[in-house]
Design a protein around this motif. Structure first.
Motif, mmCIF file in Angstrom:
data_model
loop_
_atom_site.group_PDB
_atom_site.id
_atom_site.type_symbol
_atom_site.label_atom_id
_atom_site.label_comp_id
_atom_site.label_asym_id
_atom_site.label_seq_id
_atom_site.Cartn_x
_atom_site.Cartn_y
_atom_site.Cartn_z
ATOM 1 N N LEU A 65 -2.700 -3.288 9.923
ATOM 2 C CA LEU A 65 -3.643 -2.344 10.525
ATOM 3 C C LEU A 65 -4.236 -1.501 9.406
ATOM 4 O O LEU A 65 -3.509 -0.863 8.644
ATOM 5 C CB LEU A 65 -2.903 -1.450 11.526
ATOM 6 N N GLY A 66 -5.559 -1.499 9.279
ATOM 7 C CA GLY A 66 -6.213 -0.776 8.191
ATOM 8 C C GLY A 66 -6.494 0.675 8.521
ATOM 9 O O GLY A 66 -6.253 1.150 9.638
ATOM 10 N N VAL A 67 -7.030 1.398 7.550
ATOM 11 C CA VAL A 67 -7.404 2.803 7.731
ATOM 12 C C VAL A 67 -8.500 2.935 8.786
ATOM 13 O O VAL A 67 -8.474 3.838 9.609
ATOM 14 C CB VAL A 67 -7.886 3.402 6.394
ATOM 15 N N ALA A 68 -9.486 2.032 8.739
ATOM 16 C CA ALA A 68 -10.603 2.044 9.704
ATOM 17 C C ALA A 68 -10.524 0.733 10.498
ATOM 18 O O ALA A 68 -11.201 -0.238 10.177
ATOM 19 C CB ALA A 68 -11.925 2.164 8.972
ATOM 20 N N LEU A 105 -9.983 -9.765 9.525
ATOM 21 C CA LEU A 105 -11.265 -9.211 9.095
ATOM 22 C C LEU A 105 -12.431 -9.741 9.918
ATOM 23 O O LEU A 105 -13.596 -9.494 9.580
ATOM 24 C CB LEU A 105 -11.495 -9.523 7.611
ATOM 25 N N GLN A 106 -12.126 -10.451 10.987
ATOM 26 C CA GLN A 106 -13.186 -11.017 11.819
ATOM 27 C C GLN A 106 -13.924 -9.916 12.589
ATOM 28 O O GLN A 106 -13.322 -8.961 13.062
ATOM 29 C CB GLN A 106 -12.602 -12.037 12.807
ATOM 30 N N ALA A 166 2.654 -5.302 17.345
ATOM 31 C CA ALA A 166 3.303 -6.288 16.478
ATOM 32 C C ALA A 166 2.757 -6.206 15.056
ATOM 33 O O ALA A 166 3.073 -7.035 14.216
ATOM 34 C CB ALA A 166 3.085 -7.686 17.045
ATOM 35 N N GLN A 167 1.927 -5.196 14.798
ATOM 36 C CA GLN A 167 1.263 -5.065 13.501
ATOM 37 C C GLN A 167 2.061 -4.172 12.552
ATOM 38 O O GLN A 167 2.941 -3.422 12.965
ATOM 39 C CB GLN A 167 -0.149 -4.490 13.691
ATOM 40 N N ALA A 168 1.707 -4.257 11.275
ATOM 41 C CA ALA A 168 2.300 -3.400 10.261
ATOM 42 C C ALA A 168 1.175 -2.707 9.509
ATOM 43 O O ALA A 168 0.021 -3.132 9.560
ATOM 44 C CB ALA A 168 3.156 -4.226 9.307
ATOM 45 N N ALA A 169 1.512 -1.629 8.799
ATOM 46 C CA ALA A 169 0.522 -0.904 8.014
ATOM 47 C C ALA A 169 1.098 -0.609 6.640
ATOM 48 O O ALA A 169 2.290 -0.342 6.511
ATOM 49 C CB ALA A 169 0.136 0.404 8.708
ATOM 50 N N PRO A 170 0.274 -0.660 5.585
ATOM 51 C CA PRO A 170 0.748 -0.261 4.262
ATOM 52 C C PRO A 170 1.297 1.163 4.317
ATOM 53 O O PRO A 170 0.700 2.046 4.940
ATOM 54 C CB PRO A 170 -0.515 -0.332 3.401
ATOM 55 N N TYR A 171 2.440 1.386 3.666
ATOM 56 C CA TYR A 171 3.101 2.686 3.784
ATOM 57 C C TYR A 171 2.231 3.837 3.275
ATOM 58 O O TYR A 171 2.360 4.981 3.713
ATOM 59 C CB TYR A 171 4.435 2.672 3.043
ATOM 60 N N GLY A 172 1.306 3.550 2.363
ATOM 61 C CA GLY A 172 0.469 4.600 1.789
ATOM 62 C C GLY A 172 -0.449 5.255 2.794
ATOM 63 O O GLY A 172 -0.870 6.408 2.600
ATOM 64 N N ILE A 173 -0.806 4.532 3.855
ATOM 65 C CA ILE A 173 -1.731 5.095 4.846
ATOM 66 C C ILE A 173 -1.126 6.322 5.521
ATOM 67 O O ILE A 173 -1.759 7.376 5.628
ATOM 68 C CB ILE A 173 -2.125 4.023 5.882
ATOM 69 N N ALA A 174 0.128 6.213 5.949
ATOM 70 C CA ALA A 174 0.797 7.360 6.571
ATOM 71 C C ALA A 174 1.086 8.450 5.546
ATOM 72 O O ALA A 174 1.032 9.650 5.866
ATOM 73 C CB ALA A 174 2.089 6.907 7.241
ATOM 74 N N HIS A 199 -6.728 -8.166 -0.098
ATOM 75 C CA HIS A 199 -5.638 -7.212 0.135
ATOM 76 C C HIS A 199 -6.187 -5.787 0.247
ATOM 77 O O HIS A 199 -5.847 -5.035 1.173
ATOM 78 C CB HIS A 199 -4.633 -7.323 -1.011
ATOM 79 N N VAL A 200 -7.082 -5.422 -0.683
ATOM 80 C CA VAL A 200 -7.689 -4.091 -0.656
ATOM 81 C C VAL A 200 -8.515 -3.905 0.617
ATOM 82 O O VAL A 200 -8.430 -2.870 1.286
ATOM 83 C CB VAL A 200 -8.561 -3.871 -1.905
ATOM 84 N N ALA A 201 -9.312 -4.922 0.957
ATOM 85 C CA ALA A 201 -10.148 -4.836 2.162
ATOM 86 C C ALA A 201 -9.293 -4.680 3.413
ATOM 87 O O ALA A 201 -9.674 -3.992 4.363
ATOM 88 C CB ALA A 201 -11.028 -6.078 2.273
ATOM 89 N N GLY A 202 -8.120 -5.311 3.424
ATOM 90 C CA GLY A 202 -7.219 -5.184 4.566
ATOM 91 C C GLY A 202 -6.671 -3.778 4.714
ATOM 92 O O GLY A 202 -6.555 -3.251 5.828
ATOM 93 N N ILE A 203 -6.326 -3.147 3.593
ATOM 94 C CA ILE A 203 -5.871 -1.759 3.644
ATOM 95 C C ILE A 203 -6.963 -0.879 4.235
ATOM 96 O O ILE A 203 -6.705 0.032 5.016
ATOM 97 C CB ILE A 203 -5.485 -1.259 2.237
#
Length: 239
Positions: free
Chosen positions: A149-152, A108-109, A69-77, A134-138
């Protein structure tokens, strides 16, 4: 030379606010009329008033992550970061120089976070601008079934938060330079700065050069205007 510089500042009617001995620099409060004479004093390499820096980047679009049910910033892919495991990230500390972080955010928990506040607004784990969160979430939003969903995403990466922006999203390059040194002192392996401005800052470049010599990877935003303008600190060769 350091003693002579402090004496010159005092003679000019100024006072030292911060001693950045690692890069042979002082942050001082000084009468404007005294700047020119101080800059010509023997042993003084440069005097700068500090260049404006602002948070860069509009909110990214997101795309659904298959099977969740999550989304990811398009830049990650786009940069194929979703094809790299964060299994080894526990030995790494990333320092985010931005507007702080919402320490209570559900995505971020469980993250290992430390920080330092360079503003007079809130604390390092509050975010009156939202850009830093926002940056920390990416970077590190958890794989927890909600939000993004973040990079890590597996809470292995350690974060150090250097809060340089209040709600206005702007600060001086002097503050950014101090924060970069703070990231290094905190043991950061990578420094991430989604910020910039048009004018180069000798203080920032000295900080970036020191971090490079110490093996720290320094990354800064080039801007989002789609032109060939150079943004700093991204424009320094050490970044």
């Amino acid at each position: 030379a350091a003693a002579a510089a402090r004496a010159a500042v005092q003679k000019a009617g100024g006072r030292t606010l911060h001693d950045l001995g690692e890069i042979d620099a002082l942050v001082v409060e000084l009468p404007k009329a005294a700047v020119s004479a101080l800059s010509r004093t023997r042993g003084i390499d440069f005097v700068e008033a500090g260049a404006p820096r602002r948070a860069l980047g509009k909110r990214q679009g997101v795309q659904t992550v298959a099977g969740t049910a999550q989304a990811a910033p398009y830049g990650i892919a786009m940069v194929q970061a979703d094809q790299v495991s964060d299994a080894q990230a526990a030995s790494r500390t990333l320092c985010i120089v931005d507007s702080g972080i919402d320490g209570a955010h559900e995505d971020l928990q469980g993250l290992s976070m430390t920080g330092e506040n360079y503003t007079r607004s809130g604390a390092w784990n509050t975010d009156e601008n939202s850009h830093g969160t926002h940056v920390a979430g990416i970077v590190a939003a958890r794989n927890n079934g909600v939000g993004v969903l973040g990079v890590a995403p597996n809470a292995r990466l350690k974060l150090h938060i250097a809060k340089v922006f209040d709600a206005s999203g702007s600060a001086s390059s002097v503050v950014i330079g101090r924060a970069m040194l703070g990231c290094w002192r905190a043991g950061a392996n990578v420094v991430s700065m989604s910020l910039g401005g048009e004018s180069a800052s000798p203080l920032e470049q000295r900080a970036a050069a020191l971090l490079q010599r110490q093996g720290v990877l320094v990354i800064a935003a080039a801007g989002n205007d789609g032109n060939d303008a150079v943004s700093y600190p991204a424009g320094f060769p050490e970044v």
